[in-house]
Design an enzyme around this catalytic site. Structure first.
Site, PDB file in Angstrom:
ATOM      1  CG  ASP A 182      -2.371   3.970  -1.537  1.00 41.31           C
ATOM      2  OD1 ASP A 182      -3.116   3.923  -2.544  1.00 41.31           O
ATOM      3  OD2 ASP A 182      -2.575   3.263  -0.535  1.00 41.31           O
ATOM      4  CB  SER A 211      -0.962  -0.037   1.181  1.00 43.27           C
ATOM      5  OG  SER A 211      -1.955   0.954   1.047  1.00 43.27           O
ATOM      6  CG  ASP A 217      -5.759   0.873  -0.566  1.00 44.58           C
ATOM      7  OD1 ASP A 217      -4.886   1.764  -0.726  1.00 44.58           O
ATOM      8  OD2 ASP A 217      -5.784   0.142   0.439  1.00 44.58           O
ATOM      9  CG  ASP A 273      -2.849  -0.705  -2.522  1.00 45.97           C
ATOM     10  OD1 ASP A 273      -2.678   0.466  -2.123  1.00 45.97           O
ATOM     11  OD2 ASP A 273      -3.509  -1.540  -1.869  1.00 45.97           O
TER      12      ASP A 273
END
Length: 449
Positions: A233, A96, A237, A235
């Site tokens: 960020d 992340s 999410d 990934d």
């Protein structure tokens, strides 16, 4: 917290604690836990992604699980692909917003929600005992490859329609969002300027989309006279937003605005947020028929809260939003489309942001070895309750003490060896006074732990 899993799956430094051997075992453990079926696997742009993915897939195949490898994919795409391919679980290899030397393994349920701590505990037990399922040579799982990106974008375009076209600057931080977010914005009819959109595991900026890491995005929005800046960020999410004047819109303000927009869109209802969210959200959504319910920190707790309370929307003040009408996976890319829809319907972001009450929020991270966290928290709880005059106590995740015009949250990080202090007050003077006292208390507790 288990030996391997923290608040957001497994997240460790690569080739120290997170090795291919561990990834192989996690694959075997997940396959054993599921007992059959198929699993979708995706990775973010980190240099260690392929290595860990291949080890994890080998583990899954050895237990008879069929695997659909979707390759380089943001987390929201994994969540989407689980439903699209009717899989029994999904795995994202990602850390992340952590620095590039980290990676992680996060597991998702068929409904797009992350694995709960109970489910992760089951995986821990199988990992510990190494009681893995083994299948015969002719029952080993099949590996196939798929690319759900087009389907994902098409589906979002069915849900979100814009009347006008906007100039959007997208900063994907060299992460997995690079492959989807700018393209979605273009398909929505916007003029797109991309920053840091070449996928790379070395990351040009700090991955957490905050005011400091998004300075270049803010400058670009200003220079290009863009309508909005959207950032993610590693990934994707999460979402960070820059307004039309080139200012970072604080997480709390953005959370309030989008919660308010969802209430306008779907009628009155509950908004789920976490114990580290401030009072601005409550004050902003109340007149719109919203009721705020606080849960533990982490997207799983938010998703569970949404389901339990049949909520309209859920989000953390870290830019992690879950839109239940779309999916139970946190989705920074869909969130970007939603921000544009809000601007399209309600007007410029800089104007909307003025409507959200502003209080002074302060955050601090204090180094604390993981093994000291439990003892330190016991001391903090005892001391904090004695040192501060408060009216209300929430102890579902760390401890939050609050008064009518301030609150303080003490909690151990689930992903890093630190203690977090978050607080809010109506004046800077009060916030600084509370922070000084809170820091001293935490530092003393860690020394005594």
């Amino acid at each position: 917290m288990g030996k391997y899993f923290g608040t957001s799956g497994i997240r460790e430094v690569v080739n120290e604690k997170l090795t291919p051997e561990l990834a192989l075992k996690v694959g075997k453990a997940l396959g054993t836990f599921l007992g059959g079926g198929k699993v979708v696997v995706g990775i973010d742009t980190r240099t260690s992604g392929e290595m860990l993915k291949n080890a994890l897939i080998s583990g899954l195949l050895s237990t008879g699980i069929d695997v659909i490898d979707i390759g380089l994919s943001p987390t929201p795409l994994t969540g989407f692909a689980i439903k699209l391919y009717e899989a029994d679980a999904g795995v994202t290899i990602t850390a992340s917003h952590n620095p590039p030397e980290y990676n992680g393994i996060k597991v998702w349920q068929p409904n797009g929600m992350a694995y709960t701590s109970e489910m992760e505990n089951e995986l821990e037990k199988i990992l510990e005992s190494e009681s893995f399922r083994k299948v015969a040579w002719n029952e080993i799982g099949k590996l196939s490859y798929a690319d759900p990106k087009e389907e994902y974008i098409k589906k979002i375009l069915d849900v979100i329609k814009l009347e006008n076209s906007y100039t959007v600057v997208v900063d994907t931080g060299n992460g997995a969002g690079s492959l989807v977010s700018p393209y979605l914005q273009r398909e929505l009819g916007n003029k797109v300027i991309s920053l840091n959109a070449h996928p790379s595991g070395y990351f040009v900026r700090e991955l957490e989309p905050n005011a400091k890491s998004l300075e270049w995005l803010a400058k670009t929005v200003k220079v290009m006279k863009a309508d909005v800046g959207i950032a993610h960020d590693g990934d994707a999410d999460r979402i960070g937003v820059i307004d039309d004047h080139g200012n970072f819109v604080e997480y709390e303000v953005m959370l309030s605005l989008i919660s308010g927009y969802m209430l306008r869109k779907f009628g009155k209802g509950k908004i789920i947020t976490t114990v580290d969210a401030g009072f601005a959200l409550d004050d902003y959504v109340k007149p719109l028929g919203g009721e705020v319910v606080r849960v533990k920190v982490g997207d799983v707790a938010v998703a569970e809260g949404i389901v339990r309370e049949n909520a309209v929307f859920g989000g953390e003040p870290s830019g992690t939003w879950i839109i239940p009408q779309w999916n139970l996976t946190p989705d920074g890319i869909f969130a970007g489309a939603l921000v544009l829809e809000m601007i399209d319907k309600l007007g410029p972001l800089s104007e909307l942001a003025k409507e959200v009450p502003r209080y002074v929020t302060m955050r601090a991270k204090i180094p604390c070895p993981n093994e000291k966290k439990r003892k330190a928290m016991e001391i903090i709880e005892r001391e904090a309750l004695k040192s501060f005059e408060y009216e209300n106590l929430i102890d579902i995740d760390g401890i939050r003490i609050e008064n009518s015009d301030w609150w303080i949250l003490f909690r151990p990080s689930g992903t890093e060896p630190i203690m977090r202090i978050t607080l809010e007050a109506h004046t800077r003077e009060k916030a600084e006074e509370l922070m000084k006292k809170a820091k001293e208390l935490v530092e003393r507790a860690i020394m005594r732990a």
